[in-house]
Design a protein around this motif. Sequence first.
Motif, PDB file in Angstrom:
ATOM      1  N   HIS A 176       4.899   3.426   9.894  1.00 23.87           N
ATOM      2  CA  HIS A 176       5.637   4.095   8.814  1.00 23.87           C
ATOM      3  C   HIS A 176       7.116   4.201   9.155  1.00 23.87           C
ATOM      4  CE1 HIS A 176       1.525   5.482   7.721  1.00 23.87           C
ATOM      5  NE2 HIS A 176       2.003   5.145   6.542  1.00 23.87           N
ATOM      6  N   ARG A 233      -2.103  -2.930   4.746  1.00 20.12           N
ATOM      7  CA  ARG A 233      -2.757  -1.888   5.546  1.00 20.12           C
ATOM      8  C   ARG A 233      -2.629  -0.576   4.782  1.00 20.12           C
ATOM      9  NH1 ARG A 233      -1.827   1.931  10.236  1.00 20.12           N
ATOM     10  NH2 ARG A 233       0.392   1.367  10.454  1.00 20.12           N
ATOM     11  N   ASP A 235      -3.174   3.296   5.299  1.00 21.35           N
ATOM     12  CA  ASP A 235      -3.316   4.272   6.378  1.00 21.35           C
ATOM     13  C   ASP A 235      -3.248   5.672   5.775  1.00 21.35           C
ATOM     14  OD1 ASP A 235      -1.350   5.699   8.848  1.00 21.35           O
ATOM     15  OD2 ASP A 235      -3.294   4.788   9.289  1.00 21.35           O
TER      16      ASP A 235
HETATM   17 ZN   LIG Z   1       0.558   5.678   9.787  1.00 26.01          ZN
END
Ligand SMILES: [Zn+2]
Length: 383
Positions: A176, A233, A235
């Motif tokens: 991130h 992805r 998350d």
């Molecule tokens: Zn993360």
Amino acid sequence: MTVFDIVGEEAILAGDATDAYFDRTETTLRHAGKNPHVVAEVTADQFPDGGFELFAGLKDAAHLLEGHDVDVDAIPEGRLFDGGPVMRIEGDYLEFARLETSLLGFLSHASGIATAALETRQAAPDSQVLSFGARHVHPSMAAMVERSALVAGVDGISHVAAGEVLGREASGTMPHALMIAFGRGNQEQAWQAFDEAVDEDVPRIALCDTYSDEKDEVVRAVEALGDRLSGVRLDTTSSRRGDFRHICREVRWELEARGEDDVDIFVSGGLGPDDLRHLRDVVDGFGVGGYISNANPVDFALDIVEIDGEPAAKRGKLSGVKEVYRTADGGHHVGLRGHDAPADAEALLQPLVRDGDIVDDDLFDLDAATARAVDDAALTGFS
Ligand SMILES: [Zn+2]
Ligand SMILES: O=P(O)(O)OC[C@H]1C[C@H](OP(=O)(O)OP(=O)(O)O)[C@H](O)[C@@H]1O
């Protein structure tokens, strides 16, 4: 003087990575002129209880014992065990007394982590499972964590230095922090910069959950990278996760609705075997961190079971030299050496060290151990 508070290889090999009472033991036995010839066994449970665990850590244990005047037998790394010895040491007790602390540490922690990793491996046998829990442990243990996960058959690891120790390429997607560095609303810039900057052989897997809804960011990643996008992805933070399976199915739908059938979906964040079983049919791969890296060590102990040829186990432990067997039906049997072995069974303990020399390094070869773990998990029905 070390920069970090880490017990180094020198101390471990010298037997100084030991508990003080072994110092006292050595002093006392030498004072009394005692150094009995013993057989000691490393066990977790005395009797099988149906709970299999995966044996790992044998490479470091073998190199710890090498050079000491002992004979060692061990079950091969990558075999599953359920009671009885995983290792047997024979020699004069003071040859290895002070090595017990490190020996058990090597085997206990690695086997606990390998067992947890095997649970994730078996939960999604047809999916990519990547170990990336190194951030949860002391950096001096990263190689042990990643190696133990590889013994269990995970498809990849994330820790770069551990990969160099193990001769394996570390892999990963993007954090991130990378997305945030480009600022809110600039996810496309982050993905495109990654695509421009990173080696061509690194899959373009866009993290799609930073500031906006997963579906929205996935569609934007497709528009930003087009055919260069190989995966996404998700998350999703626990406060937003809700029905994560539905989110994954929605994302898959939107990808297919745009003809992006080949874009993979990876998920991560607090995942364990139950999550992998629940999601394995709607995603392509998993990043698993804490479930693997934070596993409890197996509670191994080292016990003298024979002294100068006589049975000698303490209360709660079993005297005499034992064999452990894998029975044809995938069971685990513990018996006294020389007594009847179960029919059609394989004796697991094999010569590892003779007169201080390692005699069979296949017992801890990483690729061989992984192959054994896959086979033994199938034979024992481990899940
Ligand atoms: Zn993360
Ligand atoms: O929960 P585990 O199985 O141990 O996996 C580790 C977590 C932590 C990290 O997320 P963040 O903390 O958001 O860090 P990053 O930005 O690197 O994804 C990673 O993406 C996983 O979600």
